[in-house]
Design a protein around this motif. Sequence first.
Motif, PDB file in Angstrom:
ATOM      1  N   ILE A 126      49.278  39.531  39.867  1.00 39.07           N
ATOM      2  CA  ILE A 126      48.688  38.503  39.031  1.00 39.07           C
ATOM      3  C   ILE A 126      48.728  38.914  37.567  1.00 39.07           C
ATOM      4  N   ASP A 127      48.996  37.946  36.716  1.00 43.95           N
ATOM      5  CA  ASP A 127      48.917  38.125  35.270  1.00 43.95           C
ATOM      6  C   ASP A 127      47.941  37.100  34.723  1.00 43.95           C
ATOM      7  N   ILE A 128      46.847  37.586  34.137  1.00 40.15           N
ATOM      8  CA  ILE A 128      45.890  36.691  33.484  1.00 40.15           C
ATOM      9  C   ILE A 128      46.242  36.634  32.006  1.00 40.15           C
ATOM     10  N   LYS A 129      46.365  35.415  31.505  1.00 40.22           N
ATOM     11  CA  LYS A 129      46.873  35.239  30.153  1.00 40.22           C
ATOM     12  C   LYS A 129      45.864  34.540  29.257  1.00 40.22           C
ATOM     13  N   ARG A 130      45.950  34.858  27.975  1.00 42.87           N
ATOM     14  CA  ARG A 130      45.298  34.093  26.926  1.00 42.87           C
ATOM     15  C   ARG A 130      46.422  33.501  26.093  1.00 42.87           C
ATOM     16  N   LYS A 131      46.544  32.152  26.193  1.00 36.96           N
ATOM     17  CA  LYS A 131      47.721  31.466  25.653  1.00 36.96           C
ATOM     18  C   LYS A 131      48.940  32.059  26.361  1.00 36.96           C
ATOM     19  N   THR A 132      49.833  32.702  25.643  1.00 36.53           N
ATOM     20  CA  THR A 132      51.019  33.250  26.307  1.00 36.53           C
ATOM     21  C   THR A 132      50.939  34.764  26.476  1.00 36.53           C
ATOM     22  N   GLN A 133      49.873  35.374  25.988  1.00 31.36           N
ATOM     23  CA  GLN A 133      49.751  36.827  26.053  1.00 31.36           C
ATOM     24  C   GLN A 133      49.037  37.258  27.325  1.00 31.36           C
ATOM     25  N   THR A 134      49.636  38.177  28.072  1.00 34.08           N
ATOM     26  CA  THR A 134      48.981  38.750  29.243  1.00 34.08           C
ATOM     27  C   THR A 134      47.921  39.747  28.793  1.00 34.08           C
ATOM     28  N   VAL A 135      46.669  39.513  29.215  1.00 31.59           N
ATOM     29  CA  VAL A 135      45.562  40.388  28.807  1.00 31.59           C
ATOM     30  C   VAL A 135      45.058  41.247  29.962  1.00 31.59           C
ATOM     31  N   LEU A 136      45.458  40.912  31.189  1.00 34.25           N
ATOM     32  CA  LEU A 136      45.058  41.709  32.348  1.00 34.25           C
ATOM     33  C   LEU A 136      46.030  41.439  33.483  1.00 34.25           C
ATOM     34  N   SER A 137      46.524  42.514  34.090  1.00 31.79           N
ATOM     35  CA  SER A 137      47.421  42.400  35.234  1.00 31.79           C
ATOM     36  C   SER A 137      46.831  43.154  36.406  1.00 31.79           C
ATOM     37  N   VAL A 157      36.135  29.311  26.639  1.00 36.38           N
ATOM     38  CA  VAL A 157      36.379  30.583  27.329  1.00 36.38           C
ATOM     39  C   VAL A 157      36.795  30.294  28.768  1.00 36.38           C
ATOM     40  N   PRO A 158      38.055  30.554  29.120  1.00 33.43           N
ATOM     41  CA  PRO A 158      38.480  30.347  30.514  1.00 33.43           C
ATOM     42  C   PRO A 158      37.939  31.449  31.420  1.00 33.43           C
ATOM     43  N   CYS A 159      37.466  31.052  32.600  1.00 28.94           N
ATOM     44  CA  CYS A 159      36.931  32.004  33.575  1.00 28.94           C
ATOM     45  C   CYS A 159      37.564  31.750  34.935  1.00 28.94           C
ATOM     46  N   TYR A 160      37.896  32.812  35.628  1.00 28.80           N
ATOM     47  CA  TYR A 160      38.450  32.749  36.969  1.00 28.80           C
ATOM     48  C   TYR A 160      37.470  33.420  37.923  1.00 28.80           C
ATOM     49  N   GLN A 161      37.291  32.812  39.079  1.00 29.71           N
ATOM     50  CA  GLN A 161      36.475  33.435  40.121  1.00 29.71           C
ATOM     51  C   GLN A 161      37.367  33.761  41.307  1.00 29.71           C
ATOM     52  N   PHE A 162      37.326  35.023  41.732  1.00 28.20           N
ATOM     53  CA  PHE A 162      38.098  35.489  42.881  1.00 28.20           C
ATOM     54  C   PHE A 162      37.111  35.764  44.010  1.00 28.20           C
ATOM     55  N   HIS A 163      37.296  35.087  45.114  1.00 25.81           N
ATOM     56  CA  HIS A 163      36.337  35.199  46.211  1.00 25.81           C
ATOM     57  C   HIS A 163      37.091  35.418  47.520  1.00 25.81           C
ATOM     58  N   LEU A 213      29.619  39.443  57.301  1.00 36.16           N
ATOM     59  CA  LEU A 213      31.036  39.631  57.025  1.00 36.16           C
ATOM     60  C   LEU A 213      31.197  39.982  55.546  1.00 36.16           C
ATOM     61  N   PRO A 214      31.950  41.030  55.227  1.00 38.43           N
ATOM     62  CA  PRO A 214      32.076  41.416  53.822  1.00 38.43           C
ATOM     63  C   PRO A 214      32.814  40.368  53.001  1.00 38.43           C
ATOM     64  N   SER A 215      32.440  40.276  51.737  1.00 39.84           N
ATOM     65  CA  SER A 215      33.154  39.421  50.794  1.00 39.84           C
ATOM     66  C   SER A 215      33.285  40.180  49.481  1.00 39.84           C
ATOM     67  N   LEU A 216      34.310  39.860  48.748  1.00 37.13           N
ATOM     68  CA  LEU A 216      34.535  40.421  47.416  1.00 37.13           C
ATOM     69  C   LEU A 216      34.580  39.255  46.452  1.00 37.13           C
ATOM     70  N   ASN A 217      33.514  39.097  45.667  1.00 30.48           N
ATOM     71  CA  ASN A 217      33.318  37.901  44.852  1.00 30.48           C
ATOM     72  C   ASN A 217      33.053  38.332  43.416  1.00 30.48           C
ATOM     73  N   TYR A 218      33.987  38.011  42.511  1.00 29.63           N
ATOM     74  CA  TYR A 218      33.816  38.440  41.124  1.00 29.63           C
ATOM     75  C   TYR A 218      34.470  37.445  40.166  1.00 29.63           C
ATOM     76  N   HIS A 219      34.090  37.594  38.894  1.00 27.91           N
ATOM     77  CA  HIS A 219      34.524  36.666  37.853  1.00 27.91           C
ATOM     78  C   HIS A 219      35.274  37.437  36.771  1.00 27.91           C
ATOM     79  N   ILE A 220      36.322  36.817  36.238  1.00 32.10           N
ATOM     80  CA  ILE A 220      37.047  37.358  35.093  1.00 32.10           C
ATOM     81  C   ILE A 220      37.140  36.264  34.038  1.00 32.10           C
ATOM     82  N   CYS A 221      36.644  36.567  32.843  1.00 36.11           N
ATOM     83  CA  CYS A 221      36.659  35.610  31.742  1.00 36.11           C
ATOM     84  C   CYS A 221      37.436  36.213  30.576  1.00 36.11           C
ATOM     85  N   VAL A 222      37.985  35.352  29.722  1.00 37.99           N
ATOM     86  CA  VAL A 222      38.876  35.799  28.655  1.00 37.99           C
ATOM     87  C   VAL A 222      38.476  35.152  27.339  1.00 37.99           C
ATOM     88  N   SER A 223      38.243  35.988  26.323  1.00 40.72           N
ATOM     89  CA  SER A 223      38.036  35.492  24.962  1.00 40.72           C
ATOM     90  C   SER A 223      39.010  36.211  24.039  1.00 40.72           C
TER      91      SER A 223
END
Length: 668
Positions: free
Chosen positions: A66-77, A120-126, A235-245
């Motif tokens: 996965i590549d998380i982007k701000r506009k066209t720049q990848t800020v987290l992979s 501010v875009p935010c993604y939730q991975f669950h 049952l285990p879950s992995l639930n977290y948020h990633i936001c980008v500014s």
Amino acid sequence: MSQRGGRVKLGLLIFIFLVGCVVVAVVTWHFTKRSNENNTSSHTSPQKSVTEMNLGETTIQNNLKIDIKRKTQTVLSGQLWDDKLRVNFKEWSNTNDWKRTATWSRDRKLDVSYKEEGGVPCYQFHWKVTVGLESVLSDCWDIGDAHWYGGFEDYYQPWPLEKMSRNMSAYIVDDSYQKKLGGVQERYFITSKGVGIYIEEDVPLYISINASNDRKVCLQAKYEKYPYQNYKKLLPSLNYHICVSTDVKLIHDFMSRTFIKLRPTDIPDSSMFRKPIWSTWAQYHKDINQSLILDFANNIIRNNFTHSQLEIDDDWTPKYGDIDFNVAKFPNARAMIKQLNDMGFRVTVWLHPFFNLDSNAFTEAASRFFLIRQFDSPLPGLVSWWDGKLAGIIDATNPEAVEWYLNQTKFLQNTYNISSFKFDAGEVNWLPKVYSANFDIPNEYSKHWANLAYKADETVRHQEVRVGYKTQDLPIFVRMLDKDSNWDYTNGLKTLIPTALTFGILGYPFILPDMIGGNAYYTHPERELYIRWMQANVFLPSLQFSIVPWQYDEEVINLTRRFIQLHEDYTETILKLAREATATGAPIVRPLWWIAPKDEVALTIDSEFLLGNDILVAPVLDKGASSRDVYLPGGQWNDVLRGGVKQGGWYRNYKADLHELPYFIRNN
């Protein structure tokens, strides 16, 4: 009707029927075509599985990279799970415009959702396990060339975090002195590229950072016998948020408002900011008694030092757990404290959650079921701690047990005029390995222990506690865990500023540094170390002395008085910032990037800090040094020590003799 007429009418009906079928077919084809082209909520055709997911400008490839982007720049992979999952990967389905779901043929699924708040875009991975209690969920994110902050108190306390290497560890409130994840922590990280990560509280979380120098931060969820016991068969879950500014300061502001949320409801007693705390611990350790305490106080007065309170530390009770004075050591504690009060001292005493097996209080607390119990048993679970091999531990989540414990503290206040308390321990690692209690999430214990500490002195508020987890609202000082009397990053002087900065980023502004000079466990602090340690504390929210300056020489005594006065000169500024924290959550002690979030040096320097936005402090932290390199962010700075105005940039070999503390005030 004639036969010919009947045939004509029949033919007409057949014609109309055929035309109708054609029209229906055309409309159906057209609708289906438009739906497939435009309706993003429809599921992917089973004949052509879609294995690449897009939300906003972020892409997850079919190998779950996965590549998380701000506009066209990848800020987290990163890598969602691992390559083994590709074998059973089915497809992405579009639940709606803002959510995608991936399923596997056997035991898990992943929901990824997207939203935008205030730009501010935010993604939730669950991740969710659907079958199998023993499953493990894991995602890894590349550190890359970003700098990472937040997380937890640490023995080595690197700043930024990527300087450390930590193998997969349970993310629980633990004892940093044992090189575990420390007693002040949140599930919260930010990076210099404007990325924020927050992991939900109910995740049975493990984490690794740069393990074996792999340049990754990995999150893992799993249940084990310890510390995440799972008697409810969850049952285990992995639930977290990633936001980008756009930068680290803006993402911290956003994440703090959105996920931390808690703000202090008030500030601690102002005298604790203004005047030093004097503790018996590092100077005397357990060798205390009534005459020694009075001698300690008399020397403080005789040497003309100010004070906010005198703290009687370890071994003042008959047995650990019996909350009363040991008459063998303190034959007339009431008279002693009256004498101390007459000298102007408020007196506090050391408390903890442990009840050793040989104490009278253990019998009472156990019989009333006020101690953490063995699993599925009314019997108390016995633990080992640094002052006892067999002890019960108070159940801070049991309201009746809390009331009983607080009644013991009221007894001290009413009988002896004890002013307040130093609350020690409270970390999860001291609990029994298997236990029954009124909480499912281990860190809940630490939160309840800190709340108990607050209730013991919620009116005047001059107590302290050494744990913090979702307790940013409490108006009490949070103490750094014991520092060692050395110069370096092995829990020594150089970890003082990084620890203070970390506490502030996690939302704990009322920082109580440990004893000036350290705790003298393995060696007594040498003269130079003591002076430099004192200077590094001057602009922190509070001063705490135990190693006494009069054991050195007259120059050290005079320097100590001078730097205490310098601290008091800036107390109004500190108090103003403390009150600001109740409204905004902003730390009192701030990293340089707080005012220069895109400055690479400001993002990495760990030997300087800001008091508010306008006072920059650069203490000397190296043995034998009479100078240091000083970095000033952009703008103009008044050099208080040397005079004049300096522009932003490096000042190499800035002179600072042993009696000097470099600090600068921004010219606005």
